[in-house]
Design a protein around this motif. Sequence first.
Motif, PDB file in Angstrom:
ATOM      1  N   ASP A 183      54.396  -2.668 -49.923  1.00  0.00           N
ATOM      2  CA  ASP A 183      53.772  -3.534 -48.933  1.00  0.00           C
ATOM      3  C   ASP A 183      53.855  -2.847 -47.574  1.00  0.00           C
ATOM      4  N   LYS A 184      53.008  -1.820 -47.399  1.00  0.00           N
ATOM      5  CA  LYS A 184      53.002  -1.025 -46.186  1.00  0.00           C
ATOM      6  C   LYS A 184      51.564  -0.857 -45.695  1.00  0.00           C
ATOM      7  N   PRO A 185      51.369  -0.585 -44.413  1.00  0.00           N
ATOM      8  CA  PRO A 185      50.009  -0.372 -43.892  1.00  0.00           C
ATOM      9  C   PRO A 185      49.262   0.745 -44.610  1.00  0.00           C
ATOM     10  N   GLU A 186      49.988   1.756 -45.082  1.00  0.00           N
ATOM     11  CA  GLU A 186      49.341   2.871 -45.770  1.00  0.00           C
ATOM     12  C   GLU A 186      48.703   2.449 -47.087  1.00  0.00           C
ATOM     13  N   SER A 187      49.075   1.270 -47.584  1.00  0.00           N
ATOM     14  CA  SER A 187      48.504   0.776 -48.834  1.00  0.00           C
ATOM     15  C   SER A 187      47.170   0.061 -48.632  1.00  0.00           C
ATOM     16  N   VAL A 188      46.705   0.017 -47.386  1.00  0.00           N
ATOM     17  CA  VAL A 188      45.366  -0.501 -47.085  1.00  0.00           C
ATOM     18  C   VAL A 188      44.518   0.687 -46.655  1.00  0.00           C
ATOM     19  N   LEU A 189      43.564   1.046 -47.492  1.00  0.00           N
ATOM     20  CA  LEU A 189      42.789   2.257 -47.274  1.00  0.00           C
ATOM     21  C   LEU A 189      41.413   1.950 -46.719  1.00  0.00           C
ATOM     22  N   GLN A 190      40.891   2.900 -45.974  1.00  0.00           N
ATOM     23  CA  GLN A 190      39.491   2.832 -45.570  1.00  0.00           C
ATOM     24  C   GLN A 190      38.704   3.845 -46.394  1.00  0.00           C
ATOM     25  N   TYR A 191      37.671   3.364 -47.052  1.00  0.00           N
ATOM     26  CA  TYR A 191      36.760   4.225 -47.820  1.00  0.00           C
ATOM     27  C   TYR A 191      35.550   4.535 -46.943  1.00  0.00           C
ATOM     28  N   ARG A 192      35.160   5.797 -46.921  1.00  0.00           N
ATOM     29  CA  ARG A 192      34.000   6.228 -46.157  1.00  0.00           C
ATOM     30  C   ARG A 192      33.060   6.972 -47.095  1.00  0.00           C
ATOM     31  N   GLU A 193      31.947   6.345 -47.406  1.00  0.00           N
ATOM     32  CA  GLU A 193      31.019   6.884 -48.406  1.00  0.00           C
ATOM     33  C   GLU A 193      29.672   7.249 -47.796  1.00  0.00           C
ATOM     34  N   ARG A 194      29.053   8.264 -48.380  1.00  0.00           N
ATOM     35  CA  ARG A 194      27.639   8.536 -48.129  1.00  0.00           C
ATOM     36  C   ARG A 194      26.916   8.403 -49.459  1.00  0.00           C
ATOM     37  N   LEU A 195      25.805   7.705 -49.454  1.00  0.00           N
ATOM     38  CA  LEU A 195      25.052   7.434 -50.670  1.00  0.00           C
ATOM     39  C   LEU A 195      23.600   7.854 -50.488  1.00  0.00           C
ATOM     40  N   ASP A 196      23.017   8.416 -51.537  1.00  0.00           N
ATOM     41  CA  ASP A 196      21.602   8.783 -51.527  1.00  0.00           C
ATOM     42  C   ASP A 196      20.852   7.941 -52.545  1.00  0.00           C
ATOM     43  N   LYS A 197      19.645   7.556 -52.202  1.00  0.00           N
ATOM     44  CA  LYS A 197      18.845   6.693 -53.061  1.00  0.00           C
ATOM     45  C   LYS A 197      18.037   7.520 -54.052  1.00  0.00           C
ATOM     46  N   THR A 198      18.112   7.158 -55.334  1.00  0.00           N
ATOM     47  CA  THR A 198      17.362   7.855 -56.372  1.00  0.00           C
ATOM     48  C   THR A 198      15.937   7.306 -56.451  1.00  0.00           C
ATOM     49  N   SER A 199      15.103   7.981 -57.233  1.00  0.00           N
ATOM     50  CA  SER A 199      13.720   7.529 -57.400  1.00  0.00           C
ATOM     51  C   SER A 199      13.647   6.175 -58.103  1.00  0.00           C
ATOM     52  N   GLN A 200      14.730   5.806 -58.816  1.00  0.00           N
ATOM     53  CA  GLN A 200      14.786   4.501 -59.483  1.00  0.00           C
ATOM     54  C   GLN A 200      15.324   3.408 -58.564  1.00  0.00           C
ATOM     55  N   GLY A 201      15.701   3.804 -57.336  1.00  0.00           N
ATOM     56  CA  GLY A 201      16.173   2.824 -56.378  1.00  0.00           C
ATOM     57  C   GLY A 201      17.673   2.582 -56.393  1.00  0.00           C
ATOM     58  N   VAL A 202      18.417   3.456 -57.064  1.00  0.00           N
ATOM     59  CA  VAL A 202      19.872   3.313 -57.131  1.00  0.00           C
ATOM     60  C   VAL A 202      20.515   4.138 -56.012  1.00  0.00           C
ATOM     61  N   TRP A 203      21.445   3.540 -55.290  1.00  0.00           N
ATOM     62  CA  TRP A 203      22.190   4.250 -54.262  1.00  0.00           C
ATOM     63  C   TRP A 203      23.419   4.889 -54.901  1.00  0.00           C
ATOM     64  N   LYS A 204      23.374   6.219 -55.070  1.00  0.00           N
ATOM     65  CA  LYS A 204      24.470   6.946 -55.718  1.00  0.00           C
ATOM     66  C   LYS A 204      25.426   7.521 -54.678  1.00  0.00           C
ATOM     67  N   ASN A 205      26.702   7.467 -54.995  1.00  0.00           N
ATOM     68  CA  ASN A 205      27.718   8.038 -54.130  1.00  0.00           C
ATOM     69  C   ASN A 205      27.682   9.562 -54.219  1.00  0.00           C
ATOM     70  N   VAL A 206      27.527  10.228 -53.076  1.00  0.00           N
ATOM     71  CA  VAL A 206      27.518  11.691 -53.062  1.00  0.00           C
ATOM     72  C   VAL A 206      28.667  12.260 -52.239  1.00  0.00           C
ATOM     73  N   SER A 207      29.339  11.401 -51.481  1.00  0.00           N
ATOM     74  CA  SER A 207      30.453  11.867 -50.660  1.00  0.00           C
ATOM     75  C   SER A 207      31.409  10.717 -50.405  1.00  0.00           C
ATOM     76  N   LEU A 208      32.704  10.976 -50.592  1.00  0.00           N
ATOM     77  CA  LEU A 208      33.706   9.943 -50.374  1.00  0.00           C
ATOM     78  C   LEU A 208      34.944  10.530 -49.718  1.00  0.00           C
ATOM     79  N   THR A 209      35.407   9.875 -48.673  1.00  0.00           N
ATOM     80  CA  THR A 209      36.689  10.182 -48.059  1.00  0.00           C
ATOM     81  C   THR A 209      37.470   8.886 -47.951  1.00  0.00           C
TER      82      THR A 209
END
Length: 216
Positions: A183-209
């Motif tokens: 139960d520490k602050p480090e156990s709450v994470l921030q996710y930072r994603e970049r997503l690209d849209k496919t021709s089918q309209g799906v937003w795929k994750n291409v980058s995550l920190t």
Amino acid sequence: MNRPALLVAVALTASTGLLLTACGSGGSTDSASDKIKGADSSGAKASASPSAPTSKDRAGRPKITLPKEFQANFEGWTNSDPKLQAILDDGREELRSKYAAIIESNPDSDAVAFYNSGSSLKSAREWIKSFTDTDDDLIGKVTVSRPQVHINDTGSGVLFYCVDERKASTKNRKTGKVTTTPDKPESVLQYRERLDKTSQGVWKNVSLTTVAGGCR
């Protein structure tokens, strides 16, 4: 037992949480057009969580089911802009697909591949394998909140959100040993994603920190 840090300089032990070493694939989202104002602040008050998308989808989105022993609660996961809501929906299912793959002990999950591509898919599978190699399951719950989303200058989606793991644990399938998340602050994470849209309209994750303690 240490979990491997995936493409970032974070190396914390398994006893410090489920995802604290589940980081980065394919670079960072910190370019000028990918920054979200106030991303490191507490953000607005969360609203009730929407239900998960249905399995009926013209793009063939997989139906992802989590067991009652492990809950991923999404709070405030709505946006009045349909384009931004689509990014939120696919970003949510991307995270749920990885949880499900760990629980199913399946690093080669088709659902994970559906929502990830390139180096992001590679690192996601490596992270899942770090659990399956030690025969660990997930129990308890995580709370996923404070999503911030926009479309950048290149047309990619940028999604930041917080994952609170303090009520989640791992459970070894063979020994039954439970490792709780501190139960520490480090156990709450921030996710930072970049997503690209496919021709089918799906937003795929291409980058995550992920940033441990990034949502204080």
